[in-house]
Design a protein around this motif. Sequence first.
Motif, PDB file in Angstrom:
ATOM      1  N   ALA A  70      -5.606  -1.264  -9.829  1.00 50.62           N
ATOM      2  CA  ALA A  70      -6.768  -2.031 -10.172  1.00 50.62           C
ATOM      3  C   ALA A  70      -6.424  -2.341 -11.910  1.00 50.62           C
ATOM      4  CB  ALA A  70      -7.871  -1.275  -9.838  1.00 50.62           C
ATOM      5  N   PRO A  71      -6.972  -3.497 -12.252  1.00 51.83           N
ATOM      6  CA  PRO A  71      -7.750  -4.582 -11.820  1.00 51.83           C
ATOM      7  C   PRO A  71      -6.887  -5.654 -11.221  1.00 51.83           C
ATOM      8  CG  PRO A  71      -7.656  -4.653 -14.087  1.00 51.83           C
ATOM      9  CD  PRO A  71      -6.884  -3.347 -13.853  1.00 51.83           C
ATOM     10  N   ARG A  72      -5.581  -5.392 -10.875  1.00 54.25           N
ATOM     11  CA  ARG A  72      -4.413  -6.586 -10.893  1.00 54.25           C
ATOM     12  C   ARG A  72      -3.878  -6.354  -9.473  1.00 54.25           C
ATOM     13  NH1 ARG A  72      -1.050  -7.531 -16.024  1.00 54.25           N
ATOM     14  NH2 ARG A  72      -0.921  -9.642 -14.952  1.00 54.25           N
ATOM     15  N   CYS A  73      -4.587  -5.910  -8.400  1.00 52.94           N
ATOM     16  CA  CYS A  73      -4.002  -5.675  -7.106  1.00 52.94           C
ATOM     17  C   CYS A  73      -3.629  -6.748  -6.314  1.00 52.94           C
ATOM     18  CB  CYS A  73      -4.882  -4.798  -6.075  1.00 52.94           C
ATOM     19  SG  CYS A  73      -5.460  -3.201  -6.783  1.00 52.94           S
ATOM     20  N   GLY A 131      -0.123   4.759  -0.372  1.00 54.65           N
ATOM     21  CA  GLY A 131      -1.026   4.640   0.834  1.00 54.65           C
ATOM     22  C   GLY A 131      -2.252   4.037   0.453  1.00 54.65           C
ATOM     23  N   PRO A 132      -3.259   3.398   1.648  1.00 57.50           N
ATOM     24  CA  PRO A 132      -4.273   2.698   1.236  1.00 57.50           C
ATOM     25  C   PRO A 132      -5.358   3.268   0.728  1.00 57.50           C
ATOM     26  CG  PRO A 132      -3.501   2.664   3.750  1.00 57.50           C
ATOM     27  CD  PRO A 132      -2.514   3.737   2.896  1.00 57.50           C
ATOM     28  N   ALA A 133      -5.541   4.754   0.861  1.00 54.97           N
ATOM     29  CA  ALA A 133      -6.578   5.464  -0.068  1.00 54.97           C
ATOM     30  C   ALA A 133      -6.339   5.399  -1.446  1.00 54.97           C
ATOM     31  CB  ALA A 133      -6.664   6.878   0.617  1.00 54.97           C
ATOM     32  N   ARG A 134      -5.067   5.494  -1.918  1.00 54.77           N
ATOM     33  CA  ARG A 134      -4.919   5.263  -3.368  1.00 54.77           C
ATOM     34  C   ARG A 134      -4.455   4.133  -3.968  1.00 54.77           C
ATOM     35  NH1 ARG A 134      -0.629  10.386  -3.667  1.00 54.77           N
ATOM     36  NH2 ARG A 134      -2.022  12.056  -2.932  1.00 54.77           N
ATOM     37  N   TYR A 135      -4.227   3.071  -2.981  1.00 53.84           N
ATOM     38  CA  TYR A 135      -3.821   1.629  -3.377  1.00 53.84           C
ATOM     39  C   TYR A 135      -4.786   1.037  -4.551  1.00 53.84           C
ATOM     40  CZ  TYR A 135      -2.466  -3.117  -2.990  1.00 53.84           C
ATOM     41  OH  TYR A 135      -1.809  -4.569  -3.409  1.00 53.84           O
ATOM     42  N   ALA A 136      -6.208   0.719  -4.328  1.00 50.62           N
ATOM     43  CA  ALA A 136      -6.945   0.227  -5.303  1.00 50.62           C
ATOM     44  C   ALA A 136      -7.085   1.009  -6.489  1.00 50.62           C
ATOM     45  CB  ALA A 136      -8.152   0.204  -4.625  1.00 50.62           C
ATOM     46  N   GLU A 177       0.852  -1.150  -0.020  1.00 49.77           N
ATOM     47  CA  GLU A 177      -0.134  -0.137  -0.148  1.00 49.77           C
ATOM     48  C   GLU A 177       0.915   1.111   0.005  1.00 49.77           C
ATOM     49  OE1 GLU A 177      -4.078  -1.744   2.065  1.00 49.77           O
ATOM     50  OE2 GLU A 177      -2.637  -0.683   3.363  1.00 49.77           O
ATOM     51  N   ALA A 178       1.907   1.342   0.922  1.00 52.30           N
ATOM     52  CA  ALA A 178       2.761   2.435   0.820  1.00 52.30           C
ATOM     53  C   ALA A 178       3.557   2.699  -0.460  1.00 52.30           C
ATOM     54  CB  ALA A 178       3.892   2.248   2.111  1.00 52.30           C
ATOM     55  N   SER A 179       3.870   1.698  -1.136  1.00 54.09           N
ATOM     56  CA  SER A 179       4.511   1.722  -2.296  1.00 54.09           C
ATOM     57  C   SER A 179       3.863   2.286  -3.334  1.00 54.09           C
ATOM     58  CB  SER A 179       4.972   0.398  -2.753  1.00 54.09           C
ATOM     59  OG  SER A 179       3.852  -0.504  -3.427  1.00 54.09           O
TER      60      SER A 179
END
Length: 208
Positions: free
Chosen positions: A88-91, A79-84, A74-76
Motif C-alpha cells: 500500500a498504497p501502490r499494490c 501472503g494474502p494477509a500481509r499483502y495490502a 501475494e506470496a512474494s
Amino acid sequence: MPTSARSLIAGFVLSTFVFFGHAPAAEAANAPASPSAVFKERHNKVLELVKKRADPETLAKEVDQLLDYKALAEASLGGPARYANKCAPRCAEFEALLTKLIRENYLKRLRSDKKYELTIVGEDAKVGGDIRVITNIALTRDGKPEVVEVVYVMHAVGDTWKVEDIVTDGVSLAKNYKFEFNKIIRDKGVDELILRLENKLVELAKKN
C-alpha cells in the motif's frame, strides 16, 4: 544458479491423476481436464505462437492462462494477509509490474533458446491440494547444453489449474522474490521496489 537465470527459466508441467474404476463415457467427457492436460495444451500453444512470431497481445493473453500472477505477487510479500499492508498504497502498480516481469522472462527464454525442450518427469501432491509438476528443461547457456529441473506448483483456480510458484533447482521463485522484495521495502519502502521493477522491465525491453 544465479537468481536472474532462475527467473528466466519458465516451462510448465502438471500432474495426471489416477482414478480407480470406470466412469461413464458422458461423465468422462464432461470431467474437468487434469493439470497435466491443461499445462500441455497451454504450453504448446505458447510455443506455437512464439514460433509464428505472434503479436505481443496474443502472446500475453495465452501466457496469462498459465500463470497466476496474483498468487505470485501475494506470496512474494508474505501472503494474502500481509499483502495490502506491504505494498500500500501502490499494490495495483506492483502487481502490474511483477506480472509483466514474470511474463517477459518466461517468453524471453522461449524466444532466445532454440534448443529449449521441456519434459514432464513426474508429479506429487502437496498438503492443501496443490500439485507439484516436475520437469526437466534442456537448454543452452553460454553455448553449452544444460538440463535444469523445474517444478511448477499448480493450484485450482475456478475450473482450471494455474501456476502459483516455480521452483528451479530447489529454489522457489516466490520465496526468492519474498526475500528480495521485503528487504527493499524494509530498507527503502515500496516506492523503491516499484522503481526497481520498472528499471528491470526497461532492461528487458532493450535486450529484446
